[in-house]
Design a protein around this motif. Structure first.
Motif, PDB file in Angstrom:
ATOM      1  N   UNK A   1      -1.917  -8.289   0.788  1.00 23.12           N
ATOM      2  CA  UNK A   1      -0.493  -8.433   0.607  1.00 23.12           C
ATOM      3  C   UNK A   1      -0.192  -8.349  -0.885  1.00 23.12           C
ATOM      4  N   UNK A   2       0.864  -7.628  -1.196  1.00 24.20           N
ATOM      5  CA  UNK A   2       1.322  -7.487  -2.567  1.00 24.20           C
ATOM      6  C   UNK A   2       2.647  -8.233  -2.696  1.00 24.20           C
TER       7      UNK A   2
ATOM      8  N   UNK B   1      10.233  -8.205  -1.654  1.00 25.34           N
ATOM      9  CA  UNK B   1       9.426  -9.249  -2.295  1.00 25.34           C
ATOM     10  C   UNK B   1       7.964  -9.258  -1.860  1.00 25.34           C
ATOM     11  N   UNK B   2       7.640  -8.691  -0.691  1.00 25.21           N
ATOM     12  CA  UNK B   2       6.242  -8.644  -0.243  1.00 25.21           C
ATOM     13  C   UNK B   2       5.995  -7.383   0.568  1.00 25.21           C
ATOM     14  N   UNK B   3       4.834  -6.795   0.352  1.00 25.20           N
ATOM     15  CA  UNK B   3       4.360  -5.704   1.187  1.00 25.20           C
ATOM     16  C   UNK B   3       3.051  -6.185   1.795  1.00 25.20           C
ATOM     17  N   UNK B   4       3.022  -6.274   3.112  1.00 20.22           N
ATOM     18  CA  UNK B   4       1.826  -6.735   3.823  1.00 20.22           C
ATOM     19  C   UNK B   4       0.931  -5.548   4.139  1.00 20.22           C
ATOM     20  N   UNK B   5      -0.272  -5.838   4.603  1.00 20.22           N
ATOM     21  CA  UNK B   5      -1.181  -4.775   5.021  1.00 20.22           C
ATOM     22  C   UNK B   5      -0.538  -3.953   6.122  1.00 20.22           C
ATOM     23  N   UNK B   6      -0.868  -2.706   6.174  1.00 20.30           N
ATOM     24  CA  UNK B   6      -0.330  -1.842   7.237  1.00 20.30           C
ATOM     25  C   UNK B   6      -0.820  -2.337   8.593  1.00 20.30           C
ATOM     26  N   UNK B   7       0.030  -2.130   9.583  1.00 19.12           N
ATOM     27  CA  UNK B   7      -0.311  -2.555  10.930  1.00 19.12           C
ATOM     28  C   UNK B   7       0.114  -1.482  11.917  1.00 19.12           C
TER      29      UNK B   7
END
Length: 109
Positions: free
Chosen positions: A1-2, A95-101
């Motif tokens: 997560x970024x 505000x956040x980029x999570x892992x791809x799903x």
């Protein structure tokens, strides 16, 4: 997560629910039902005082978790993002980029 903050364009439906997102020059479509919650912010760092009766936007951040895909590519992988909505200004921030799903968000009622 970024985790970061970046201004994004959001096109909500008639009830204020995000349906489209403009980010980094690309248009994304919301591909699963968004989830909304509120997070407390350190308002005292940015504001002198909290006015009585003014909570939403000043004290709490409205946060949306979205699963989006490129609007032009129906087979594109889903990307999970968290965006914040500043109600007073109408601005939206990524505000956040999570892992791809590949699976839609699951949430309980």
């Amino acid at each position: 997560m970024v985790v970061f903050t970046q201004s994004v364009g959001v096109e909500p439906d008639g009830h204020g629910v995000p349906r489209y997102l403009e980010w980094a020059g690309r248009r994304y479509v919301v591909a699963a039902e968004p989830v909304r919650w509120y997070e407390r912010r350190k308002w005292w760092v940015e504001e002198r005082r909290a006015e009585r009766g003014r909570g939403a936007g000043l004290i709490d951040h409205e946060i949306w978790r979205l699963q989006v895909r490129l609007a032009r590519a129906r087979n594109a992988p889903l990307v999970t993002l968290d965006i914040a909505h500043h109600r007073d200004s109408g601005r939206w921030r990524l505000i956040r980029v999570h892992d791809r799903t590949t699976a839609p968000l699951q949430h309980s009622a």
